[in-house]
Design an enzyme around this catalytic site. Structure first.
Site, PDB file in Angstrom:
ATOM      1  N   GLY A  98      -3.142   4.489  -3.127  1.00 25.27           N
ATOM      2  CA  GLY A  98      -3.881   3.242  -2.288  1.00 25.27           C
ATOM      3  C   GLY A  98      -3.543   2.771  -0.665  1.00 25.27           C
ATOM      4  O   GLY A  98      -2.850   3.137  -0.601  1.00 25.27           O
ATOM      5  N   GLY A 100      -2.980  -1.667   1.512  1.00 26.92           N
ATOM      6  CA  GLY A 100      -2.889  -2.900   1.420  1.00 26.92           C
ATOM      7  C   GLY A 100      -2.813  -2.830   2.755  1.00 26.92           C
ATOM      8  O   GLY A 100      -3.705  -2.124   4.115  1.00 26.92           O
ATOM      9  N   THR A 102      -1.221  -3.695   5.124  1.00 24.81           N
ATOM     10  CA  THR A 102      -0.531  -2.836   6.291  1.00 24.81           C
ATOM     11  C   THR A 102      -0.447  -1.536   6.217  1.00 24.81           C
ATOM     12  O   THR A 102      -0.011  -0.678   6.935  1.00 24.81           O
ATOM     13  CB  THR A 102       1.390  -3.521   6.318  1.00 24.81           C
ATOM     14  OG1 THR A 102       1.070  -5.166   6.492  1.00 24.81           O
ATOM     15  CG2 THR A 102       1.888  -3.163   7.896  1.00 24.81           C
ATOM     16  N   LYS A 103      -0.005  -1.118   4.838  1.00 20.66           N
ATOM     17  CA  LYS A 103       0.480   0.661   4.409  1.00 20.66           C
ATOM     18  C   LYS A 103      -0.184   0.743   3.871  1.00 20.66           C
ATOM     19  O   LYS A 103      -1.365   0.836   3.427  1.00 20.66           O
ATOM     20  CB  LYS A 103       2.258   0.447   4.395  1.00 20.66           C
ATOM     21  CG  LYS A 103       3.137  -1.087   4.219  1.00 20.66           C
ATOM     22  CD  LYS A 103       4.265  -0.547   4.223  1.00 20.66           C
ATOM     23  CE  LYS A 103       4.203  -1.613   2.722  1.00 20.66           C
ATOM     24  NZ  LYS A 103       4.247  -2.419   2.870  1.00 20.66           N
ATOM     25  N   VAL A 105      -0.343   4.254   0.767  1.00 18.82           N
ATOM     26  CA  VAL A 105       0.717   5.166   0.161  1.00 18.82           C
ATOM     27  C   VAL A 105       0.415   5.714  -0.939  1.00 18.82           C
ATOM     28  O   VAL A 105      -1.213   6.372  -0.978  1.00 18.82           O
ATOM     29  CB  VAL A 105       1.354   3.698  -1.206  1.00 18.82           C
ATOM     30  CG1 VAL A 105       2.280   4.722  -2.170  1.00 18.82           C
ATOM     31  CG2 VAL A 105       1.970   2.711  -0.392  1.00 18.82           C
ATOM     32  N   LYS A 119       4.855   5.901   2.380  1.00 20.09           N
ATOM     33  CA  LYS A 119       4.504   4.998   2.707  1.00 20.09           C
ATOM     34  C   LYS A 119       3.998   4.954   4.441  1.00 20.09           C
ATOM     35  O   LYS A 119       5.571   5.184   4.067  1.00 20.09           O
ATOM     36  CB  LYS A 119       5.668   3.687   2.502  1.00 20.09           C
ATOM     37  CG  LYS A 119       5.511   3.450   1.452  1.00 20.09           C
ATOM     38  CD  LYS A 119       5.963   2.130   0.625  1.00 20.09           C
ATOM     39  CE  LYS A 119       5.690   1.077  -0.210  1.00 20.09           C
ATOM     40  NZ  LYS A 119       6.392  -0.080  -0.698  1.00 20.09           N
ATOM     41  N   ASP A 231       4.579 -12.290  -1.188  1.00 23.13           N
ATOM     42  CA  ASP A 231       3.821 -11.875  -1.260  1.00 23.13           C
ATOM     43  C   ASP A 231       4.031 -11.622  -3.234  1.00 23.13           C
ATOM     44  O   ASP A 231       3.963 -10.130  -3.292  1.00 23.13           O
ATOM     45  CB  ASP A 231       2.581 -10.731  -1.140  1.00 23.13           C
ATOM     46  CG  ASP A 231       0.961 -10.738  -1.477  1.00 23.13           C
ATOM     47  OD1 ASP A 231       0.774 -11.598  -1.601  1.00 23.13           O
ATOM     48  OD2 ASP A 231       1.594  -8.795  -0.915  1.00 23.13           O
TER      49      ASP A 231
END
Length: 452
Positions: A98, A100, A102-103, A105, A119, A231
């Site tokens: 997945g 997000g 910024t990163k 995985v 990551k 978050d």
């Protein structure tokens, strides 16, 4: 080849302190205006164009944040695992799990066995895209995003708790490339699925909430000071071997809101707001702790705590929900309330005095029944039949009497995380198997029509 292998081995042994120092140096050099820093003059052939001043300032700020984190830990760094660039180069079966803001995985299998989550910076993520819209500097924007991952690695090196994923290692590469390459190798977990959790036994859902409370207690009293998860969402958590762990720490903060007066300290949520006090040192008192706690209430407690809880424990759970929903409790009081519920549940003190039910059953010692598909109950520990956590045979007898399908039960040797046994309830007598450690309980009304 041998030289490359040696470099890989050195990368694998890169210390946490060296990683942070190298990252700070790289960010510092990039934040300097063109013509400064290591002789990289503006007029040199092939030199990258100067970065916009706004981007340089953001990089400086992030460098200060990293230094502040290092200073808060007193220069001490916990072990960050033994994996490094050499292990990363030998990893196989890499698949994206997945991504997000910024990163990104991914999952990877290690050459020596086992698997980890990888990551790295998401080059096409919103963080980089928004930076490009502001500054139009690809390498600088990717470095800005890399800061968040460096920050997360730094936090994972310093924060050691069962509710935080373990950092198994990291790979840092800034070998002359204008882009920092950082990969964190962390404990692999499975995503937290709230819908599935709602279908699990109450005892397992209580375990998740208790684990979360223990984590928030640790964050409120961490070696770095009070830490807030900015978050705070269920998607920031994973399950590892049945245990809840936070996996995303890049938006965590050790800073508490500065203030001049109490009016500066209102904690705002979409449906509620809470006035807090401004301390004599100009910080909003307990704002990080309270923000974490209310988010735990609205994302976890309200969904996982009350449903199918033992009737005698519901008043205690309602008190927890009301007190955390109004922020009358801090994290210390919340943990104390959870531990009280756990004690009542494990000890059986929550069981109300009722007529004895076990007298309605015949006990057949030295035998157990064959486990197979039978009638279902909710929430069961087995999808094949009715398997429930009980405190004792007496409680199992009460449950069996309350279910019209139940004709017999056996208290198995299996235990839940609280140490309570699992009881199997059945609708008919099946073949009996000799077992010196087992007892079959059969309803007297059922035994009159069955041959034992």
């Amino acid at each position: 080849m041998a030289v490359a292998a040696g470099r890989a081995r050195r990368g694998a042994r890169l210390s946490a302190a060296a990683l942070l120092a190298a990252a700070l140096l790289a960010l510092a050099l990039l934040a300097l205006p063109a013509g400064r820093g290591g002789g990289g003059g503006e007029g040199r052939s092939g030199s990258p164009p100067p970065l916009p001043s706004g981007l340089r300032e953001e990089l400086r700020q992030r460098r200060r944040d990293l230094r502040r984190l290092a200073a808060a830990a007193g220069g001490e760094v916990a072990a960050g695992g033994g994996l490094g660039c050499g292990d990363l180069s030998l990893a196989t079966g890499v698949s994206v799990l997945g991504w997000g803001f910024t990163k990104v995985v991914a999952r990877a299998a290690l050459a020596g066995g086992g698997a980890v989550a990888l990551k790295s910076v998401h080059g096409a993520g919103r963080e980089v895209r928004q930076c490009l819209q502001r500054y139009g500097a690809p390498a600088g924007c990717r470095r800005l995003a890399a800061y968040k991952l460096l920050k997360e690695v730094t936090l994972l090196q310093r924060l050691q708790h069962p509710g935080i994923v373990q950092l198994h290692g990291q790979c840092y590469d800034d070998s002359g490339d204008p882009e920092i390459r950082v990969t964190a190798m962390i404990e692999l977990g499975s995503p937290l699925e709230m819908i599935q959790l709602l279908q699990t036994p109450w005892e397992e859902r209580f375990k998740i909430c208790l684990s979360l409370v223990k984590l928030l207690f640790y964050l409120a009293h961490s070696p770095l000071g009070s830490i807030v998860l900015l978050d705070f969402q269920p998607r920031q958590f994973v399950m590892v071997d049945g245990n809840l762990k936070v996996t995303d720490m890049d938006d965590a903060s050790t800073e508490e809101l500065s203030c001049k007066e109490d009016n500066d300290c209102t904690l705002e949520f979409p449906t509620k707001s809470f006035p807090l006090k401004c301390s004599t040192i100009g910080k909003c008192e307990g704002i990080n702790e309270k923000k974490n706690l209310f988010n735990a209430y609205r994302y976890f407690f309200t969904y996982l705590l009350p449903h199918s809880a033992p009737a005698a424990l519901r008043p205690f759970l309602s008190d927890i929900l009301n007190a955390t929903g109004d922020l009358r409790y801090g994290i210390n009081e919340t943990l104390e309330a959870f531990e009280k519920v756990l004690h009542l549940y494990k000890s059986g003190l929550y069981l109300q005095k009722r007529p004895l039910h076990l007298k309605d059953f015949i006990s057949l010692k030295g035998f157990r029944t064959v486990e197979g598909e039978d009638y279902k109950c909710w929430p069961s520990y087995s999808h094949l039949g009715c398997l429930l956590s009980v405190h004792s045979a007496e409680e199992a007898a009460r449950i069996c009497n309350s279910q019209s399908q139940c004709q017999s039960f056996i208290v198995t040797q299996r235990r839940t995380w609280t140490g309570r046994p699992l009881a199997l309830f059945q609708s008919s007598l099946t073949d009996l198997i000799p077992d010196a450690n087992a007892v079959v309980y059969i309803k007297r009304s059922a035994s009159s029509g069955e041959r034992l």
